[in-house]
Motif scaffolding. Structure first.
Motif, PDB file in Angstrom:
ATOM      1  N   CYS A 158      34.170  35.459  41.985  1.00  0.00           N
ATOM      2  CA  CYS A 158      34.027  36.761  41.323  1.00  0.00           C
ATOM      3  C   CYS A 158      35.064  36.943  40.208  1.00  0.00           C
ATOM      4  N   THR A 159      34.604  37.517  39.123  1.00  0.00           N
ATOM      5  CA  THR A 159      35.501  37.898  38.015  1.00  0.00           C
ATOM      6  C   THR A 159      35.291  39.381  37.700  1.00  0.00           C
ATOM      7  N   GLY A 160      34.994  40.151  38.750  1.00  0.00           N
ATOM      8  CA  GLY A 160      34.590  41.538  38.549  1.00  0.00           C
ATOM      9  C   GLY A 160      35.706  42.501  38.177  1.00  0.00           C
ATOM     10  N   CYS A 161      36.943  42.096  38.340  1.00  0.00           N
ATOM     11  CA  CYS A 161      38.053  42.950  37.905  1.00  0.00           C
ATOM     12  C   CYS A 161      39.214  42.062  37.492  1.00  0.00           C
ATOM     13  N   VAL A 193      40.206  45.056  48.748  1.00  0.00           N
ATOM     14  CA  VAL A 193      40.129  44.167  47.575  1.00  0.00           C
ATOM     15  C   VAL A 193      40.362  42.747  48.061  1.00  0.00           C
ATOM     16  N   ARG A 226      44.907  35.675  40.729  1.00  0.00           N
ATOM     17  CA  ARG A 226      44.784  35.168  42.103  1.00  0.00           C
ATOM     18  C   ARG A 226      44.889  33.651  42.117  1.00  0.00           C
ATOM     19  N   ILE A 258      32.205  36.077  46.284  1.00  0.00           N
ATOM     20  CA  ILE A 258      33.563  36.622  46.176  1.00  0.00           C
ATOM     21  C   ILE A 258      34.513  35.574  45.612  1.00  0.00           C
ATOM     22  N   CYS A 286      41.178  40.046  46.210  1.00  0.00           N
ATOM     23  CA  CYS A 286      42.141  39.239  45.450  1.00  0.00           C
ATOM     24  C   CYS A 286      43.492  39.954  45.441  1.00  0.00           C
TER      25      CYS A 286
HETATM   26 FE1  SF4 Z   1      36.082  40.381  42.256  1.00  0.00          FE
HETATM   27 FE2  SF4 Z   1      38.197  41.960  41.717  1.00  0.00          FE
HETATM   28 FE3  SF4 Z   1      37.114  41.934  44.162  1.00  0.00          FE
HETATM   29 FE4  SF4 Z   1      38.498  39.826  43.275  1.00  0.00          FE
HETATM   30  S1  SF4 Z   1      39.320  41.903  43.680  1.00  0.00           S
HETATM   31  S2  SF4 Z   1      36.536  39.775  44.375  1.00  0.00           S
HETATM   32  S3  SF4 Z   1      37.928  39.818  41.075  1.00  0.00           S
HETATM   33  S4  SF4 Z   1      36.101  42.649  42.265  1.00  0.00           S
END
Ligand code: SF4
Length: 250
Positions: A20-23, A89, A29, A17, A91
């Protein structure tokens, strides 16, 4: 899973986490906020998203709403270390805006893996975005203070979800402080019911093993004996409250 294995898995998820760069939320952040608490708990509290202070410290519920959450836990004899606390979420959405549906969806695998590792009997949702992730189609003004079977792929169906307003609601609307305090009194009762649902769903041998050997990380002394109603409405409920339209962060 052994306690050491469970803790190790949670730490692996934490690291994923934090990187993470998933979104798109990773772009703004300061720190991701995986969550914290007991890996062995039966109860997980899930808020909406990190706020300003959480983003700076990388820890959940450390601002004014977090202080009230700690107070709420104390009213039933629990501390933060007795439970696990996280958000849908991980972030902070810029300016504390609502998390977008695609951001919640992108982050759901992290939450799903955390819940799979901890395997809680009860998830307490804090706020409408968390409620929507676990009981889609419900309105917080109508279901707060009640427990229902999980209706999401984030949890196995034998798990139970208890809905509450976000603690920050009390900071915006003083009258909701009493509502949150009242709803909190029903959480240990919901835990008792959640245990019974899981035991009933487990194979006979597994249920016996659970009863005989399961740790009890959350004190049960405060749990009202007897089966917990799965849709008990707590006195003081405010079914038409407009607070379910608020955007609330820790
Ligand atoms: Fe990853 Fe987005 Fe969740 Fe942050 S909010 S951990 S960038 S998926």
């Amino acid at each position: 899973m052994t306690p050491d294995a469970r803790q190790g898995l949670l730490e692996t998820i934490d690291a994923e986490i934090r990187g993470c760069t998933g979104c798109r939320l990773h772009e703004t952040r300061t720190l991701a906020v995986p969550g914290e608490g007991s890996a062995e708990t039966e109860v997980v509290f899930v808020g909406e998203g990190p706020g300003f202070n959480e983003d700076r410290q990388g820890r959940p519920f450390v601002g004014a709403a977090g202080t009230f959450l700690t107070e709420l836990l104390g009213t039933v004899g629990w501390s933060r270390s007795d439970v696990f606390i996280t958000n849908v979420v991980k972030c902070r959405p810029p300016g504390n805006r609502d998390p977008e549906p695609d951001e919640i969806a992108a982050c759901a695998p992290h939450l799903r893996r955390q819940l799979s590792a901890i395997d809680p009997a009860l998830v307490v949702t804090l706020g409408r975005h968390s409620l929507g992730a676990f009981l889609p189609g419900t309105r917080i003004g109508q279901v707060h203070g009640t427990a229902r079977p999980a209706a999401t792929d984030l949890l196995p169906p034998e798990s139970t979800v208890f809905a509450m307003y976000h603690p920050a609601a009390a900071l915006h609307q003083g009258a909701l402080r009493r509502t949150l305090l009242d709803d909190m009194t029903a959480v240990p009762i919901a835990l008792q019911g959640a245990r019974e649902r899981r035991a009933a769903a487990a194979p006979r041998g597994a249920a016996a093993a659970m009863t005989a050997g399961a740790p009890d990380p959350v004190a049960v002394a405060t749990v009202t004996p007897g089966p917990a109603p799965l849709s008990e409405t707590v006195p003081g409920a405010d079914p038409e409250s407009a607070t379910d339209q608020l955007t609330l962060f820790a």
